[in-house]
Design a protein around this motif. Sequence first.
Motif, short mmCIF file in Angstrom:
data_model
loop_
_atom_site.label_atom_id
_atom_site.label_comp_id
_atom_site.label_asym_id
_atom_site.label_seq_id
_atom_site.Cartn_x
_atom_site.Cartn_y
_atom_site.Cartn_z
N LYS A 190 27.37 23.02 -6.23
CA LYS A 190 26.70 23.17 -7.53
C LYS A 190 26.14 21.84 -7.99
O LYS A 190 26.85 20.84 -8.05
N PHE A 191 24.86 21.84 -8.36
CA PHE A 191 24.18 20.61 -8.77
C PHE A 191 24.65 20.16 -10.14
O PHE A 191 24.63 20.92 -11.11
N ASP A 192 25.08 18.92 -10.22
CA ASP A 192 25.52 18.30 -11.47
C ASP A 192 24.70 17.02 -11.65
O ASP A 192 25.05 15.97 -11.10
N PRO A 193 23.59 17.06 -12.41
CA PRO A 193 22.67 15.93 -12.42
C PRO A 193 23.23 14.69 -13.10
O PRO A 193 24.02 14.78 -14.05
N VAL A 194 22.80 13.54 -12.60
CA VAL A 194 23.04 12.29 -13.29
C VAL A 194 22.43 12.39 -14.67
O VAL A 194 21.33 12.93 -14.84
N ARG A 195 23.09 11.88 -15.69
CA ARG A 195 22.58 11.94 -17.06
C ARG A 195 21.63 10.77 -17.32
O ARG A 195 21.98 9.77 -17.92
N GLY A 196 20.44 10.90 -16.81
CA GLY A 196 19.42 9.86 -16.97
C GLY A 196 18.26 10.18 -16.06
O GLY A 196 18.22 11.23 -15.41
N ALA A 197 17.28 9.28 -16.01
CA ALA A 197 16.11 9.52 -15.17
C ALA A 197 16.49 9.70 -13.71
O ALA A 197 15.82 10.42 -12.97
N GLU A 198 17.60 9.07 -13.29
CA GLU A 198 18.03 9.23 -11.90
C GLU A 198 18.37 10.68 -11.56
O GLU A 198 18.39 11.06 -10.39
N PRO A 227 0.81 -1.23 0.00
CA PRO A 227 0.00 0.00 0.00
C PRO A 227 0.83 1.28 0.00
O PRO A 227 1.76 1.44 0.79
N GLY A 228 0.50 2.17 -0.95
CA GLY A 228 1.12 3.49 -1.01
C GLY A 228 2.59 3.48 -1.32
O GLY A 228 3.31 4.45 -1.01
N ASN A 229 3.08 2.43 -1.95
CA ASN A 229 4.52 2.27 -2.09
C ASN A 229 5.11 3.14 -3.19
O ASN A 229 4.40 3.87 -3.89
N ALA A 230 6.43 3.01 -3.36
CA ALA A 230 7.21 3.90 -4.22
C ALA A 230 6.74 3.89 -5.66
O ALA A 230 6.19 2.90 -6.15
N SER A 231 7.00 4.98 -6.33
CA SER A 231 6.58 5.17 -7.72
C SER A 231 7.76 4.99 -8.66
O SER A 231 8.91 5.26 -8.31
N GLY A 232 7.46 4.51 -9.86
CA GLY A 232 8.45 4.48 -10.92
C GLY A 232 8.25 5.68 -11.83
O GLY A 232 7.15 6.22 -11.93
N CYS A 233 9.31 6.13 -12.49
CA CYS A 233 9.16 7.21 -13.45
C CYS A 233 10.09 7.01 -14.63
O CYS A 233 11.11 6.30 -14.54
N PHE A 234 9.71 7.62 -15.73
CA PHE A 234 10.42 7.50 -17.01
C PHE A 234 10.67 8.90 -17.55
O PHE A 234 9.77 9.75 -17.56
N VAL A 235 11.89 9.13 -18.02
CA VAL A 235 12.23 10.35 -18.76
C VAL A 235 12.97 9.90 -20.01
O VAL A 235 14.00 9.22 -19.92
N HIS A 236 12.46 10.28 -21.17
CA HIS A 236 13.06 9.82 -22.42
C HIS A 236 14.49 10.32 -22.56
O HIS A 236 14.83 11.43 -22.15
#
Length: 430
Positions: free
Chosen positions: A292-300, A254-263
Amino acid sequence: MIFENTRNFAQSLDAQDELRSYRDEFIFPQVNGKQVIYFTGNSLGLQPKRTKSYIDEVMADWANLAVEGHFYADKPWWDYHERFAVPLSDIVGAKPTEVTVMNTLTVNLHLLMVSFYRPTLKKFKIICEEKAFPSDQYMFQSQIDFQSKSVGFDPKEALVEIKRREGEHNIRLEDVLAKIDEVGEELALVLIGGVNYYTGQVFDMKTITEAGHKYGAYVGWDLAHAAGNIKLQLNDWKVDFAAWCSYKYMNSGPGNASGCFVHEMHHNDSDLPRFAGWWGHNKERRFKMEPKFDPVRGAEGWQISNLPILSLAPYLASVEMFAEVGMDKLIAKRDVLTSYLEFILQEIDKELESAEFEIITPSNPDERACQLSVYLHGQGRELFDRLMKNGVITDWREPNVIRLAPAPFYCSFEDMYEFGQILKQAILNK
């Protein structure tokens, strides 16, 4: 296939079912000392028996290693979420770098809208379906209200709903495409539920995504009722983003974690705004605590906080079960199981000669998945209550609909037959 409304026939289908052993992998509630017929996997999936061992493993690591569990547990916590990349990408038709797990569904949709709803005075409208799930409706309105204050467009004009035609239960594809053409260059975002929660209608995501892109709009999908249920090809369809919950067809609790997708086409777009956090920062430098924020290159790169491992453990148990079976086999059983349920409902209706109910889910197998929504004529919630008392766990939606979701992992063909007998008696005894 020619179906029969007999127990022997249903049992023969079960005997031929190559997934039948997975039924024993789940824990069923009981009513009156008997295992229930469970039709609410579209709301909360049953608990897999293997789930407990996954949770116990994390609890033992916490007890024995404490903070060192982040790096020295058998499944180290700091990269625990990476174990989802391959199985989830197979489930939703993506590349492993395009999927991740984080937060919960509506939270993720809000965060993704930060990146993909970028209204201007001339391009600010959102298209959604009529009778979207209420959480989506609230999300749309709050995002529109928030953005309109700074951009200056009229919030009352921003949300465009695609309507059902008078007397029809489902939305026609041609009407979706016509509405996209009508909104045209004012369209900023298309965001629709891939499977409508109320009717069970499956939308043509590929065609709708292409239509939205024609006007330079982003196209995203709420896959709450689609992930783990239908064949998805998010990468091939060039969907911009999507999110889904894990507790329905993917049985994570119940109410558990969500998955997400970014192309992948957005992974290196530095112009996309996002709400950042340290868990989306460059993995190799995350613990250097750089300003300074350096994002992971992917959905993460859309992650914000470190992950709730105790929540991910049951989700991992489930996705590994999906990896064992594969979506193709689940969908093949789903189609026969849902068709057999449809047949049983039609047979009971013929026997009663009373037109007590109407299936409002599309009859075309390409436009439905693991759900039949049944509109009750001349019946009310009393019928739903009688079914529940007789061990049929189903779902009631106002004003007069019960939703039946025969999940292929744990529902049997004999369940469909037995449900028909209980339904008939419940109507006769009204």
